[in-house]
Write an enzyme that holds these catalytic residues in place. Structure first.
Site, PDB file in Angstrom:
ATOM      1  N   LEU A 133       0.847  -1.185   0.000  1.00 32.51           N
ATOM      2  CA  LEU A 133       0.000   0.000   0.000  1.00 32.51           C
ATOM      3  C   LEU A 133       0.881   1.232   0.000  1.00 32.51           C
ATOM      4  CD1 LEU A 133      -2.384  -1.227   2.815  1.00 32.51           C
ATOM      5  CD2 LEU A 133      -2.756  -1.343   0.356  1.00 32.51           C
ATOM      6  N   SER A 134       2.096   1.073  -0.500  1.00 30.22           N
ATOM      7  CA  SER A 134       3.018   2.177  -0.251  1.00 30.22           C
ATOM      8  C   SER A 134       3.995   2.456  -1.367  1.00 30.22           C
ATOM      9  CB  SER A 134       3.793   1.874   1.019  1.00 30.22           C
ATOM     10  OG  SER A 134       4.217   0.539   0.982  1.00 30.22           O
ATOM     11  N   CYS A 135       3.793   1.853  -2.549  1.00 31.39           N
ATOM     12  CA  CYS A 135       4.737   2.159  -3.608  1.00 31.39           C
ATOM     13  C   CYS A 135       4.656   3.642  -3.933  1.00 31.39           C
ATOM     14  CB  CYS A 135       4.367   1.323  -4.831  1.00 31.39           C
ATOM     15  SG  CYS A 135       5.534   1.501  -6.142  1.00 31.39           S
ATOM     16  N   GLY A 188      17.942   2.857   1.966  1.00 33.45           N
ATOM     17  CA  GLY A 188      19.302   2.712   2.465  1.00 33.45           C
ATOM     18  C   GLY A 188      19.514   3.349   3.833  1.00 33.45           C
TER      19      GLY A 188
END
Lengths: 337, 530
Positions: A89-91, A187
């Site tokens: 639900l977060s791209c 990262g």
């Protein structure tokens, strides 16, 4: 929903200064979801589970805001014998324009409903992958919990624009027009953001399982997330920096960190780092309080708080520590670990 | 020298790193795909992997990688001539910051592990000792407790052999690491730590028992029941030039084999229980030779009270045998160098050394060296230390080595692949085998021999071993920690997994990851075919 990726789509981050080579501090990617079909992945999951029964496979799925779609895809993934599902639900890029990914994940109402649909459609555990690109991630996590999710993954990448060149073209710039879109920063640079998210969710929903991701590049950083309340750790950028062989280092490092916690004499160590003794010009400078009552070292004729006295060196008896036992002593007691 | 170094045995190595220094250095490493450093290590250390572990602050992981391939990892990290080996091959030699300080990193990681105080344990994959096949109870003897034997014994113990004895003729253990390498380069507690790790695996060390002493010979060992012997006695006698014949230490003449052990006994705490004093030097000291040992003698002489030290050698600066690290240290401590001089005659007065007469040497155009007796240099000196190398010329030891065939130099003939001598049950390694020149090469000799000893012992019982050699790793209690996690009723073998991202683009990549040991993996996000 089929997609096509562009190239170049994963670039080196500018957050660590002019360092080139392995050990990049961050990456930015404008990669979309998988270009392979659901049929490919479902078959692959079945094959991998048969070949590696001890390892866990979690299928990551994404649909538009549509109950029929979510139901169909969830059932397909469950039938392929995946151990669990992760709802993307977060791209943060490429899908929002179509009403998927980030578009769903920023609204608690949408998240709650999607979780309800998936809960109805499947019996295996499923987790909602949350985006950090919101004002209050705890609201979204609570919505997922209320919708029936078995846990959350915190967090996906942070929306960003890595760099612009002197002539205003972006980095990454695709094609002759040097086109770009806001991508996802990953990262070490986003570790503070992810750590905060894990900590806030664990505090607000004690016991709710969290899969942590965002800047885990060693056992030591992984332990930070475990202390903050996560149960398992997902890695991406560190593998992009090196290769799959880093897992051996992570597992050994975690074992060492846990084991050292059990040694009384090493209580002043910071993980695997010995304490820095007070010293000047290479020689120790002990305080008077440290010398009172200490054994006089006959060999050197000096009175030292010897950090490595021969008699204390060999610790023959040790108890084997299980990961579970250590974590029960942490403040965030979870009934799921 | 400007700085008074008398009795000062503090660490003088330039490669020693603090924690932040080590982390910074480890970060610089390029992790080359075809790393030249790994190729040049005589013991085949996985250098890339231990540097990665250090940069991840996993010092135990680094120490395990080091000690698995080199049981004397801390010693080698301190004294290896790295500029000749790994550091010399580093691709970063061409950069401003220079090559990675691999020796320093190795020393740092193993030193931190030594501070943890955790003993080595028997390979957990082996069945318990009483269930091991008979062949693993074979009595194995190793002679000489130096790097070659310590390494050989460690690997044999890791393989599962439990009846290993090392015989050492001196009262102290460690061989040259203890006796000749000075405290300021290799502290004694390092040698003690490594031997402790070896003894954790059940290896026994017997002191004051040597070849040729009290009737101990190869044949007597065989009669006692030892089926395999590894000879790691080194080259115990100094190579004395004939002009020094008859000179004693009271007259002011030392060989490196007289001088360095005296310095060691006085400066290394715990080496032996004697409370001896440093040899008292004063005035001008001449050190003859230009190998690593000569520079050790020179720096040690300063700590014994010498006012001036001159290192005198036959050839030129460009032909110095010693590695730059050693020579730099001597130069910094203000030793002086005199090339192209060949010792001709010792000058004595009242039975004591007062000087040395040298003749000039010269290299001809065709490469041969000639001594010109018309060019004479007369140097005054209060002490002379000769470091012309070492050899084996003790007739008792040579007799004790029978029936092993000796070569022209009086040392055993050794097969360079299997480390066997002319007798199939006698192996040799280290200085005595003639192949090794340094500590790390001796360690590799021991490692190589251990596999072939294993192969030989198994063949005595009719078993074969795998064709490609494989030695067990270093194990300790840390490896037995269980890091599996249970979440939502799912049992994860370890908490590390791959996120739904480029590393899991295809199923083949997930397969490779699982083969490496990842606990779980997420697929890359997929959707419906719309």
């Amino acid at each position: 929903d089929l997609v096509t990726n562009v190239s170049p789509r994963i670039v080196r981050g500018t957050t660590s200064g002019h360092v080139f080579g392995p050990g990049q501090g961050s990456f930015l990617n404008i990669e979309l979801i998988s270009e392979k079909t659901a049929a490919y992945w479902c078959k692959s999951v079945a094959e991998l589970k048969a070949e590696f029964p001890q390892n866990i496979i979690i299928s990551s799925i994404m649909c538009g805001y549509n109950q029929a779609d979510w139901t169909e895809l969830a059932k397909m993934a469950e039938d392929s014998k995946a151990d669990a599902l992760e709802l993307n639900l977060s791209c943060p890029h490429g899908m929002g324009e179509r009403g998927m990914g980030l578009a769903c994940g920023q609204d608690p109402e949408l998240v709650r409903n999607i979780c309800r649909w998936v809960r109805k459609a499947t019996t295996i555990p499923f987790f909602a992958k949350l985006t950090p690109n919101v004002t209050n991630i705890v609201d979204i996590a609570t919505a997922a919990y209320e919708g029936g999710a078995d846990g959350v993954t915190a967090t996906n990448t942070v929306s960003g624009l890595m760099a612009l060149k002197a002539d205003a073209t972006p980095w990454p710039g695709i094609g002759r027009g040097a086109r770009t879109t806001y991508g996802g920063v990953s990262g070490n640079a986003i570790r503070p953001i992810a750590l905060r998210a894990v900590s806030a969710i664990a505090k607000a929903l004690p016991g709710f399982p969290i899969l942590a991701t965002g800047g885990i590049d060693s056992a030591e950083s992984g332990l930070q997330f475990l202390h903050a309340g996560a149960s398992v750790l997902q890695v991406c950028s560190a593998v992009q920096n090196q290769d799959f062989t880093v897992i051996e280092d992570y597992c050994l490092g975690l074992k060492a960190l846990l084991y050292l916690k059990s040694i009384e004499e090493l209580h002043d160590w910071d993980g695997q780092s010995p304490p820095t003794i007070r010293h000047q010009k290479g020689k120790p400078v002990p305080r008077v309080e440290e010398l009172v009552g200490k054994k006089w070292s006959e060999d050197t004729g000096k009175r030292f708080p010897l950090s490595l006295h021969p008699d204390e060196r060999r610790h023959k008896k040790r108890c084997v520590v299980l990961a579970n036992t250590v974590f029960l002593s942490l403040p965030n007691k979870s009934k799921f670990t | 020298s400007c700085l008074n170094l008398e009795n000062n045995f503090d660490d003088i190595k330039h490669t020693t790193l603090s924690e932040r220094g080590a982390l910074r250095e480890a970060l610089r490493c390029l992790k080359c795909a075809d790393a030249p450093c790994q190729k040049s290590c005589p013991t085949n250390l996985d250098i890339k992997s231990f540097i990665t572990s250090i940069s991840n602050k996993n010092y135990y992981g680094a120490a395990k990688a080091i000690l698995s391939d080199n049981p004397l990892g801390l010693t080698c990290g301190m004294v290896c001539p790295t500029s000749d080996l790994c550091v010399g091959g580093c691709n970063l030699y061409a950069s401003e910051e220079g090559p990675i300080n691999i020796g320093g990193l190795q020393q740092f990681a193993t030193e931190v592990f030594s501070k943890m105080g955790i003993p080595q344990i028997r390979n957990p994959e082996l069945p318990p000792a009483h269930e091991m096949p008979e062949s693993f109870h074979t009595r194995i003897a190793l002679i000489g407790c130096g790097p070659a034997s310590i390494s050989c014994a460690s690997f044999l113990a890791r393989l599962g052999y439990d009846n290993i004895t090392i015989f050492e003729k001196q009262k102290y253990i460690g061989g040259l690491s203890t006796a000749e390498i000075p405290q300021f380069r290799l502290p004694y507690e390092v040698v003690q730590f490594e031997i402790d790790l070896m003894m954790d695996l059940g290896v026994k060390v017997v002191l004051e028992k040597g070849l040729g002493q009290n009737g101990m010979t190869l044949t007597s060992l065989k009669k006692e029941g030892f089926q395999v012997v590894f000879v790691g006695i080194g080259l115990p006698q100094a190579n004395r030039d004939k002009i020094f014949e008859g000179l004693t230490t009271e007259q002011g003449f030392y060989t490196s084999k007289d001088f360095l052990p005296l310095v060691a006994k006085a400066s290394k705490i715990g080496m032996c229980n004697c409370r001896s004093q440093l040899p008292k030097l004063h005035g001008n000291v001449i050190v003859l030779g230009a190998g690593d040992t000569a520079f050790d003698c020179a720096t040690s002489a300063l700590r014994c009270g010498a006012r001036r030290v001159f290192v005198v050698f036959r050839k030129g600066f460009t032909n110095i045998r010693a590695v730059p690290e050693e020579m730099e240290v001597a130069k910094e401590e203000k030793c002086e160098f005199l090339p192209f001089l060949f010792p001709h005659e010792v000058i004595k007065k009242d039975g004591r050394v007062v000087g040395l007469r040298f003749c000039r040497t010269e290299q001809q155009d065709d490469g041969t060296w000639v001594v010109d007796e018309e060019q004479i240099v007369h140097l005054k000196a209060d002490f002379i230390i000769s470091a012309f190398g070492s050899m084996l010329n003790d007739p008792e030891v040579k007799k004790a080595l029978e029936p092993v065939k000796l070569n022209g130099w009086g040392t055993p003939e050794v097969n360079s692949e299997t480390m066997q001598t002319s007798e199939p049950w006698v192996f040799a390694g280290g200085d005595i085998a003639g192949l090794a020149n340094t500590t790390v090469e001796s360690v590799n000799d021991g490692k190589q021999a251990s596999w072939h000893i294993h192969k030989y012992i198994q063949s005595l019982h009719g078993n074969t071993v795998r064709s490609t050699p494989k030695l067990p790793l270093f194990h300790c209690a840390i490896d037995t920690v269980d890091i599996s996690v249970e979440m939502c009723g799912i049992k994860f073998p370890n908490p590390f997994g791959l996120a739904s991202a480029p590393p899991t683009t295809s199923a083949a990549m997930i397969r490779r990851a699982f083969e490496q040991g990842w606990g779980f993996a997420l697929t890359k996000t997929f959707g419906l075919d719309k």
